[in-house]
Design an enzyme around this catalytic site. Structure first.
Site, PDB file in Angstrom:
ATOM      1  N   ASP A 274      39.047  -6.813  -8.175  1.00 10.39           N
ATOM      2  CA  ASP A 274      40.319  -7.504  -8.444  1.00 10.39           C
ATOM      3  C   ASP A 274      41.654  -6.529  -8.211  1.00 10.39           C
ATOM      4  O   ASP A 274      42.797  -6.908  -8.622  1.00 10.39           O
ATOM      5  CB  ASP A 274      40.379  -7.994  -9.882  1.00 10.39           C
ATOM      6  CG  ASP A 274      39.991  -6.619 -10.890  1.00 10.39           C
ATOM      7  OD1 ASP A 274      39.587  -5.364 -10.418  1.00 10.39           O
ATOM      8  OD2 ASP A 274      40.136  -6.979 -12.061  1.00 10.39           O
ATOM      9  N   LYS A 293      24.601  -0.144 -19.049  1.00  8.86           N
ATOM     10  CA  LYS A 293      23.645   0.761 -18.479  1.00  8.86           C
ATOM     11  C   LYS A 293      23.265   0.424 -17.080  1.00  8.86           C
ATOM     12  O   LYS A 293      23.374   1.582 -16.236  1.00  8.86           O
ATOM     13  CB  LYS A 293      22.599   0.558 -19.344  1.00  8.86           C
ATOM     14  CG  LYS A 293      21.265   1.355 -18.880  1.00  8.86           C
ATOM     15  CD  LYS A 293      20.025   1.105 -19.814  1.00  8.86           C
ATOM     16  CE  LYS A 293      18.653   2.100 -19.464  1.00  8.86           C
ATOM     17  NZ  LYS A 293      17.578   1.793 -20.427  1.00  8.86           N
TER      18      LYS A 293
END
Length: 371
Positions: A274, A293
């Site tokens: 973005d 994670k």
């Protein structure tokens, strides 16, 4: 084969790498090329001077009696470029003058003269600009900041020339005069640097350090030798691991990013998908994995390839629990992390400002408020 509707939908949702442009900015070498300028006005003189400053052989077509004092002074003074030439023809232009020309410019009072010049140039395959007559222009001139070989051009697509001039003045103030000399140094060593350092992190690291020097001071004597010694150090002690930079994006407004944040984006190899205009065009844009994670593992793999990864976080990254956890996870995987704080959107209270000012008065007895 046509893309499926779902694929077209996915592509439509991806951000554009370049937003819409009114015109295509180009930089056009004219050294040793033939240019035609018709007219003897001050405006024509400026265009002739500009073309000759690029090293062009400029043929000026205008009766001598019609040449302005500015044009006469230019012809007497000569061009700034060592290869530039100004050749005056004491006559009006004609169709044969466009032969072998690379570019043609005219200042015409009458619409019919402007149209005739434009059509003659187009028939000869020569790009034409008739001053202040956009309908008869195949290209436009912009406002210029000259630190050649560094050249900055600003265009508003003819909508607001005054705005372009104001932007130019601001850029002039930002770019130190020594930039010209640093650019010459870069030009002199570029081939040697590229021969020694392969494309990738080491080469980019060298040029980033070079740029750091550019805005500090003028190049000193023997700088080329010292720069090449730095290249040799990068060759003998290459760094295979990249790094992660977590950038505080502040309240979310791109204009509130700090200069350090912008520099991190422009040096990144991998960025969130973005982030657009402030990043390098070559930077790889990847979606951010929702799982902390999984995200840390993905980033660690990229860093292991020597990539520089930039992550954007709203506000101040160190004030967000999720960012602190991500930093700990990355450092646990042996990934170096740099933090670039963002501008915090804190409310501005007049009573707080007054208290702060009074405290400053106490610490500096000689300071008094001016009302």
């Amino acid at each position: 084969m046509a893309a499926s509707p779902s694929l077209r939908s996915d592509l439509a949702q991806k951000p554009q790498r370049v937003t819409a442009l009114a015109t295509l900015p180009l930089f056009w070498p004219l050294n040793g090329k033939r240019a035609v300028v018709a007219g003897g006005s001050d405006a024509a003189a400026w265009k002739a001077e500009l073309l000759a400053a690029c090293g062009a052989e400029v043929h000026v077509y205008a009766p001598r009696a019609s040449l302005s004092d500015v044009f006469l002074d230019l012809l007497a003074r000569g061009p700034a470029h060592e290869h530039g030439r100004l050749i005056h023809h004491d006559q009006a232009w004609h169709v044969g003058d466009f032969r072998d020309a690379a570019i043609a410019v005219a200042d015409c009072d009458e619409q019919s003269d402007a149209e005739a010049f434009f059509l003659a140039g187009r028939s000869a395959g020569v790009p034409v600009n008739v001053i202040d007559k956009p309908a008869f222009c195949a290209f436009q001139f912009g406002s210029i900041v000259n630190r050649s070989p560094v050249v900055v051009a600003i265009s508003t697509d003819g909508a607001a020339p005054i705005l372009a001039q104001a932007i130019r003045r601001r850029i002039e103030a930002l770019l130190p005069p020594a930039l010209k000399h640093w650019a010459t140094v870069a030009q002199a060593i570029r081939d040697r640097v590229n021969a020694r350092l392969k494309p990738g992190s080491a080469r980019r690291a060298f040029w980033e350090r070079f740029v750091d020097r550019v805005f500090l001071d003028a190049p000193e004597e023997g700088v080329e030798t010292r720069l090449m010694a730095e290249v040799d150090r990068l060759v003998t002690r290459p760094s295979a691991i990249g790094r992660v930079t977590i950038v505080g994006a502040g309240p979310g407004d791109a204009e509130l990013l700090t200069l350090k944040a912008v520099r991190a984006l422009q040096a990144a190899d991998v960025i969130p998908d973005d982030v657009l205009e402030l990043a390098r065009r070559e930077a790889r844009r990847v979606p951010v994995t929702p799982s902390a994670k999984g995200r840390s593992r993905d980033i660690a793999a990229l860093v292991g390839e020597g990539k520089r990864v930039v992550r954007l976080r709203s506000g101040n990254p160190m004030a967000l629990a999720g960012a602190v956890e991500e930093i700990a996870a990355l450092e646990g995987l042996g990934v170096p992390v740099e933090i670039v704080p963002g501008v915090e959107a804190a409310p501005c209270r007049s009573d707080v400002i007054q208290v702060a000012f009074r405290r400053r008065e106490v610490s500096q007895p000689g300071l008094r408020a001016a009302h």
